[in-house]
Design a protein around this motif. Structure first.
Motif, PDB file in Angstrom:
ATOM      1  N   UNK A  94       0.832  -1.204   0.000  1.00  0.00           N
ATOM      2  CA  UNK A  94       0.000   0.000   0.000  1.00  0.00           C
ATOM      3  C   UNK A  94       0.870   1.258   0.000  1.00  0.00           C
ATOM      4  N   UNK A  95       2.002   1.185   0.695  1.00  0.00           N
ATOM      5  CA  UNK A  95       2.928   2.322   0.774  1.00  0.00           C
ATOM      6  C   UNK A  95       3.675   2.476  -0.550  1.00  0.00           C
ATOM      7  N   UNK A  96       4.418   3.570  -0.679  1.00  0.00           N
ATOM      8  CA  UNK A  96       5.253   3.790  -1.863  1.00  0.00           C
ATOM      9  C   UNK A  96       6.447   4.643  -1.456  1.00  0.00           C
ATOM     10  N   UNK A  97       7.384   4.827  -2.366  1.00  0.00           N
ATOM     11  CA  UNK A  97       8.535   5.686  -2.078  1.00  0.00           C
ATOM     12  C   UNK A  97       8.084   7.091  -1.706  1.00  0.00           C
ATOM     13  N   UNK A  98       7.058   7.589  -2.380  1.00  0.00           N
ATOM     14  CA  UNK A  98       6.585   8.951  -2.140  1.00  0.00           C
ATOM     15  C   UNK A  98       5.688   9.032  -0.906  1.00  0.00           C
ATOM     16  N   UNK A  99       5.096   7.910  -0.529  1.00  0.00           N
ATOM     17  CA  UNK A  99       4.163   7.882   0.599  1.00  0.00           C
ATOM     18  C   UNK A  99       4.520   6.753   1.553  1.00  0.00           C
ATOM     19  N   UNK A 100       5.637   6.894   2.228  1.00  0.00           N
ATOM     20  CA  UNK A 100       6.051   5.849   3.162  1.00  0.00           C
ATOM     21  C   UNK A 100       4.995   5.623   4.233  1.00  0.00           C
ATOM     22  N   UNK A 101       4.377   6.723   4.695  1.00  0.00           N
ATOM     23  CA  UNK A 101       3.353   6.605   5.734  1.00  0.00           C
ATOM     24  C   UNK A 101       2.058   7.333   5.399  1.00  0.00           C
ATOM     25  N   UNK A 102       1.977   8.001   4.271  1.00  0.00           N
ATOM     26  CA  UNK A 102       0.801   8.800   3.907  1.00  0.00           C
ATOM     27  C   UNK A 102      -0.160   8.006   3.024  1.00  0.00           C
ATOM     28  N   UNK A 103      -0.434   6.762   3.434  1.00  0.00           N
ATOM     29  CA  UNK A 103      -1.253   5.861   2.630  1.00  0.00           C
ATOM     30  C   UNK A 103      -2.606   5.556   3.259  1.00  0.00           C
ATOM     31  N   UNK A 104      -2.952   6.208   4.343  1.00  0.00           N
ATOM     32  CA  UNK A 104      -4.181   5.869   5.068  1.00  0.00           C
ATOM     33  C   UNK A 104      -5.421   5.964   4.178  1.00  0.00           C
ATOM     34  N   UNK A 105      -5.548   7.057   3.428  1.00  0.00           N
ATOM     35  CA  UNK A 105      -6.721   7.230   2.569  1.00  0.00           C
ATOM     36  C   UNK A 105      -6.873   6.112   1.561  1.00  0.00           C
ATOM     37  N   UNK A 106      -5.761   5.713   0.933  1.00  0.00           N
ATOM     38  CA  UNK A 106      -5.789   4.631  -0.062  1.00  0.00           C
ATOM     39  C   UNK A 106      -6.217   3.317   0.602  1.00  0.00           C
ATOM     40  N   UNK A 107      -5.702   3.040   1.786  1.00  0.00           N
ATOM     41  CA  UNK A 107      -6.055   1.806   2.485  1.00  0.00           C
ATOM     42  C   UNK A 107      -7.539   1.807   2.867  1.00  0.00           C
ATOM     43  N   UNK A 108      -8.020   2.927   3.395  1.00  0.00           N
ATOM     44  CA  UNK A 108      -9.431   3.002   3.776  1.00  0.00           C
ATOM     45  C   UNK A 108     -10.336   2.799   2.565  1.00  0.00           C
ATOM     46  N   UNK A 109      -9.999   3.433   1.461  1.00  0.00           N
ATOM     47  CA  UNK A 109     -10.827   3.357   0.255  1.00  0.00           C
ATOM     48  C   UNK A 109     -10.758   1.982  -0.408  1.00  0.00           C
ATOM     49  N   UNK A 110      -9.544   1.456  -0.595  1.00  0.00           N
ATOM     50  CA  UNK A 110      -9.371   0.219  -1.357  1.00  0.00           C
ATOM     51  C   UNK A 110      -9.637  -1.044  -0.547  1.00  0.00           C
ATOM     52  N   UNK A 111      -9.444  -0.970   0.779  1.00  0.00           N
ATOM     53  CA  UNK A 111      -9.501  -2.191   1.583  1.00  0.00           C
ATOM     54  C   UNK A 111     -10.562  -2.134   2.687  1.00  0.00           C
ATOM     55  N   UNK A 112     -10.480  -1.144   3.552  1.00  0.00           N
ATOM     56  CA  UNK A 112     -11.358  -1.122   4.729  1.00  0.00           C
ATOM     57  C   UNK A 112     -12.828  -0.993   4.329  1.00  0.00           C
ATOM     58  N   UNK A 113     -13.153  -0.054   3.453  1.00  0.00           N
ATOM     59  CA  UNK A 113     -14.558   0.157   3.072  1.00  0.00           C
ATOM     60  C   UNK A 113     -15.168  -1.091   2.432  1.00  0.00           C
ATOM     61  N   UNK A 114     -14.508  -1.729   1.457  1.00  0.00           N
ATOM     62  CA  UNK A 114     -15.093  -2.961   0.905  1.00  0.00           C
ATOM     63  C   UNK A 114     -15.257  -4.062   1.964  1.00  0.00           C
ATOM     64  N   UNK A 115     -14.249  -4.250   2.816  1.00  0.00           N
ATOM     65  CA  UNK A 115     -14.361  -5.289   3.843  1.00  0.00           C
ATOM     66  C   UNK A 115     -15.512  -4.992   4.795  1.00  0.00           C
ATOM     67  N   UNK A 116     -15.696  -3.721   5.123  1.00  0.00           N
ATOM     68  CA  UNK A 116     -16.803  -3.345   6.021  1.00  0.00           C
ATOM     69  C   UNK A 116     -18.150  -3.734   5.450  1.00  0.00           C
ATOM     70  N   UNK A 117     -18.265  -3.740   4.132  1.00  0.00           N
ATOM     71  CA  UNK A 117     -19.539  -4.111   3.510  1.00  0.00           C
ATOM     72  C   UNK A 117     -19.600  -5.606   3.180  1.00  0.00           C
ATOM     73  N   UNK A 118     -18.571  -6.365   3.575  1.00  0.00           N
ATOM     74  CA  UNK A 118     -18.555  -7.804   3.332  1.00  0.00           C
ATOM     75  C   UNK A 118     -18.094  -8.187   1.938  1.00  0.00           C
ATOM     76  N   UNK A 119     -17.587  -7.210   1.184  1.00  0.00           N
ATOM     77  CA  UNK A 119     -17.146  -7.462  -0.191  1.00  0.00           C
ATOM     78  C   UNK A 119     -15.657  -7.793  -0.241  1.00  0.00           C
TER      79      UNK A 119
END
Length: 191
Positions: free
Chosen positions: A57-82
């Motif tokens: 999820x991280x990248x060279x440009x975003x070593x720690x600034x990846x929270x939004x991407x994780x929430x959008x790509x992973x947490x939200x779908x899992x929350x809906x059971x998808x």
């Protein structure tokens, strides 16, 4: 033959879901502390639980600034059971790849530095911390990655220090994991 982490696996399976139908379990600790290896062992004890490595999820440009991407790509779908879909980062090519699925499952492991960050804790059923001092972890990581990654590690150590100073995970860990010769010891955490 029983797996040495079967007891922990049973405990995690009994927890109430924390992210939709999923028990999301964070495995945090310093870079080089053994998080990936432990998460693989725990996933096996859980019968093949899905593992998301935050290095994807991280990248060279975003070593720690990846929270939004994780929430959008992973947490939200899992929350809906998808099934979630995330684009893994290729650290050599320096770009994100084709989306990969991360299925919704009874237990999903989230492994990497920052897995226990403030923004993710409300979605976690448990937070595990790999109990290995920073300097020892970083020495192991540098040795693992070799001379080719020396410059990266110099920048990483500074970024990791800043991250944990601003958003510490260990004080919120439910369990501390110590790597022992031939296995792990799991102890109550400070949380």
């Amino acid at each position: 033959m029983s797996h040495p982490l079967n007891g922990l696996a049973r405990t995690l399976r009994r927890l109430p879901p924390s992210c939709g139908p999923v028990r999301l379990v964070g495995v945090d600790g310093h870079a080089g502390s053994g998080k990936s290896t432990f998460a693989g062992e725990l996933a096996a004890a859980l019968g093949g639980a899905p593992v998301l490595h935050l290095d994807d999820i991280a990248s060279h440009e975003e070593l720690f600034a990846w929270t939004g991407r994780l929430l959008e790509q992973v947490i939200e779908p899992l929350r809906s059971g998808a099934t979630a879909h995330y684009s893994p980062y290729d650290w050599r090519a320096r770009r994100f790849g084709a989306p990969r699925p991360l299925p919704s499952a009874p237990v999903v492991l989230l492994e990497g530095v920052g897995a226990g960050r403030r923004a993710l804790r409300p979605h976690l059923a448990r937070l595990l911390w790999m109990e290995l001092p920073a300097e020892e972890s970083w020495t192991r990581g540098r040795s693992r990655d070799g001379e080719e990654q020396r410059e990266f590690w110099d920048g990483w150590v500074l970024a990791e220090r800043r991250h944990f100073a601003d958003d510490p995970s260990r004080p919120y860990a439910d369990l501390l994991v110590l790597q022992m010769t031939g296995g792990y010891e799991v102890l109550p955490g400070p949380a």
